[in-house]
Motif scaffolding. Sequence first.
Motif, PDB file in Angstrom:
ATOM      1  N   LEU A   1       0.851  -1.178   0.000  1.00  0.00           N
ATOM      2  CA  LEU A   1       0.000   0.000   0.000  1.00  0.00           C
ATOM      3  C   LEU A   1       0.892   1.235   0.000  1.00  0.00           C
ATOM      4  O   LEU A   1       1.840   1.313   0.759  1.00  0.00           O
ATOM      5  N   GLN A   2       0.565   2.200  -0.838  1.00  0.00           N
ATOM      6  CA  GLN A   2       1.363   3.413  -0.891  1.00  0.00           C
ATOM      7  C   GLN A   2       0.464   4.614  -0.670  1.00  0.00           C
ATOM      8  O   GLN A   2      -0.575   4.748  -1.303  1.00  0.00           O
ATOM      9  N   SER A   3       0.864   5.466   0.257  1.00  0.00           N
ATOM     10  CA  SER A   3       0.137   6.703   0.490  1.00  0.00           C
ATOM     11  C   SER A   3       1.161   7.828   0.571  1.00  0.00           C
ATOM     12  O   SER A   3       2.083   7.763   1.360  1.00  0.00           O
ATOM     13  N   SER A   4       0.992   8.796  -0.243  1.00  0.00           N
ATOM     14  CA  SER A   4       1.906   9.933  -0.395  1.00  0.00           C
ATOM     15  C   SER A   4       3.339   9.436  -0.542  1.00  0.00           C
ATOM     16  O   SER A   4       3.653   8.732  -1.467  1.00  0.00           O
ATOM     17  N   SER A   5       4.224   9.754   0.389  1.00  0.00           N
ATOM     18  CA  SER A   5       5.615   9.348   0.244  1.00  0.00           C
ATOM     19  C   SER A   5       5.965   8.137   1.096  1.00  0.00           C
ATOM     20  O   SER A   5       7.053   7.600   0.988  1.00  0.00           O
ATOM     21  N   LYS A   6       5.072   7.700   1.969  1.00  0.00           N
ATOM     22  CA  LYS A   6       5.352   6.557   2.830  1.00  0.00           C
ATOM     23  C   LYS A   6       4.978   5.260   2.133  1.00  0.00           C
ATOM     24  O   LYS A   6       3.971   5.181   1.447  1.00  0.00           O
ATOM     25  N   ARG A   7       5.784   4.224   2.345  1.00  0.00           N
ATOM     26  CA  ARG A   7       5.499   2.906   1.792  1.00  0.00           C
ATOM     27  C   ARG A   7       5.016   2.022   2.932  1.00  0.00           C
ATOM     28  O   ARG A   7       5.704   1.890   3.947  1.00  0.00           O
ATOM     29  N   LEU A   8       3.857   1.410   2.788  1.00  0.00           N
ATOM     30  CA  LEU A   8       3.274   0.583   3.834  1.00  0.00           C
ATOM     31  C   LEU A   8       2.994  -0.810   3.310  1.00  0.00           C
ATOM     32  O   LEU A   8       2.756  -1.008   2.125  1.00  0.00           O
ATOM     33  N   THR A   9       3.000  -1.783   4.218  1.00  0.00           N
ATOM     34  CA  THR A   9       2.713  -3.165   3.873  1.00  0.00           C
ATOM     35  C   THR A   9       1.623  -3.683   4.801  1.00  0.00           C
ATOM     36  O   THR A   9       1.620  -3.382   5.982  1.00  0.00           O
ATOM     37  N   LYS A  10       0.717  -4.475   4.249  1.00  0.00           N
ATOM     38  CA  LYS A  10      -0.341  -5.085   5.051  1.00  0.00           C
ATOM     39  C   LYS A  10       0.073  -6.524   5.338  1.00  0.00           C
ATOM     40  O   LYS A  10       0.304  -7.311   4.425  1.00  0.00           O
ATOM     41  N   ALA A  11       0.161  -6.875   6.620  1.00  0.00           N
ATOM     42  CA  ALA A  11       0.542  -8.226   7.030  1.00  0.00           C
ATOM     43  C   ALA A  11      -0.657  -8.906   7.682  1.00  0.00           C
ATOM     44  O   ALA A  11      -1.422  -8.282   8.411  1.00  0.00           O
ATOM     45  N   ILE A  12      -0.804 -10.200   7.404  1.00  0.00           N
ATOM     46  CA  ILE A  12      -1.908 -10.994   7.955  1.00  0.00           C
ATOM     47  C   ILE A  12      -1.314 -12.178   8.699  1.00  0.00           C
ATOM     48  O   ILE A  12      -0.462 -12.885   8.169  1.00  0.00           O
ATOM     49  N   LYS A  13      -1.780 -12.393   9.934  1.00  0.00           N
ATOM     50  CA  LYS A  13      -1.281 -13.490  10.759  1.00  0.00           C
ATOM     51  C   LYS A  13      -2.455 -14.336  11.222  1.00  0.00           C
ATOM     52  O   LYS A  13      -3.489 -13.809  11.623  1.00  0.00           O
ATOM     53  N   MET A  14      -2.314 -15.663  11.174  1.00  0.00           N
ATOM     54  CA  MET A  14      -3.349 -16.565  11.645  1.00  0.00           C
ATOM     55  C   MET A  14      -3.033 -16.928  13.097  1.00  0.00           C
ATOM     56  O   MET A  14      -1.936 -17.395  13.399  1.00  0.00           O
ATOM     57  N   VAL A  15      -3.992 -16.696  14.012  1.00  0.00           N
ATOM     58  CA  VAL A  15      -3.787 -16.900  15.439  1.00  0.00           C
ATOM     59  C   VAL A  15      -4.836 -17.871  15.963  1.00  0.00           C
ATOM     60  O   VAL A  15      -6.021 -17.741  15.644  1.00  0.00           O
ATOM     61  N   LYS A  16      -4.398 -18.840  16.769  1.00  0.00           N
ATOM     62  CA  LYS A  16      -5.323 -19.818  17.351  1.00  0.00           C
ATOM     63  C   LYS A  16      -5.863 -19.281  18.673  1.00  0.00           C
ATOM     64  O   LYS A  16      -5.105 -18.873  19.544  1.00  0.00           O
ATOM     65  N   SER A  17      -7.176 -19.309  18.833  1.00  0.00           N
ATOM     66  CA  SER A  17      -7.825 -18.832  20.048  1.00  0.00           C
ATOM     67  C   SER A  17      -7.638 -19.843  21.174  1.00  0.00           C
ATOM     68  O   SER A  17      -7.893 -21.033  20.987  1.00  0.00           O
ATOM     69  N   PRO A  18      -7.186 -19.394  22.350  1.00  0.00           N
ATOM     70  CA  PRO A  18      -6.994 -20.335  23.462  1.00  0.00           C
ATOM     71  C   PRO A  18      -8.316 -20.875  24.022  1.00  0.00           C
ATOM     72  O   PRO A  18      -8.359 -21.976  24.550  1.00  0.00           O
ATOM     73  N   LYS A  19      -9.417 -20.119  23.894  1.00  0.00           N
ATOM     74  CA  LYS A  19     -10.703 -20.548  24.435  1.00  0.00           C
ATOM     75  C   LYS A  19     -11.369 -21.613  23.576  1.00  0.00           C
ATOM     76  O   LYS A  19     -11.709 -22.686  24.051  1.00  0.00           O
ATOM     77  N   SER A  20     -11.556 -21.322  22.294  1.00  0.00           N
ATOM     78  CA  SER A  20     -12.322 -22.226  21.434  1.00  0.00           C
ATOM     79  C   SER A  20     -11.445 -23.101  20.552  1.00  0.00           C
ATOM     80  O   SER A  20     -11.922 -24.096  20.015  1.00  0.00           O
TER      81      SER A  20
END
Length: 50
Positions: free
Chosen positions: A9-28
């Motif tokens: 993702l790019q907005s104006s002069s900053k360069r950004l990245t979208k990261a996705i992490k899969m997390v296991k719920s301790p309850k269910s």
Amino acid sequence: MAKKTVATLQSSSKRLTKAIKMVKSPKSGAYTFVESVMAPEMVNDWLNKQ
């Protein structure tokens, strides 16, 4: 299990990245996805933290 998204993702002069992490719920025991938009240098630190 974690992965980096292909698109950056790019907005104006900053360069950004979208990261996705899969997390296991301790309850269910179900898996959920946690998303965050950050600078590319911070992605590995974010993915490695529990």
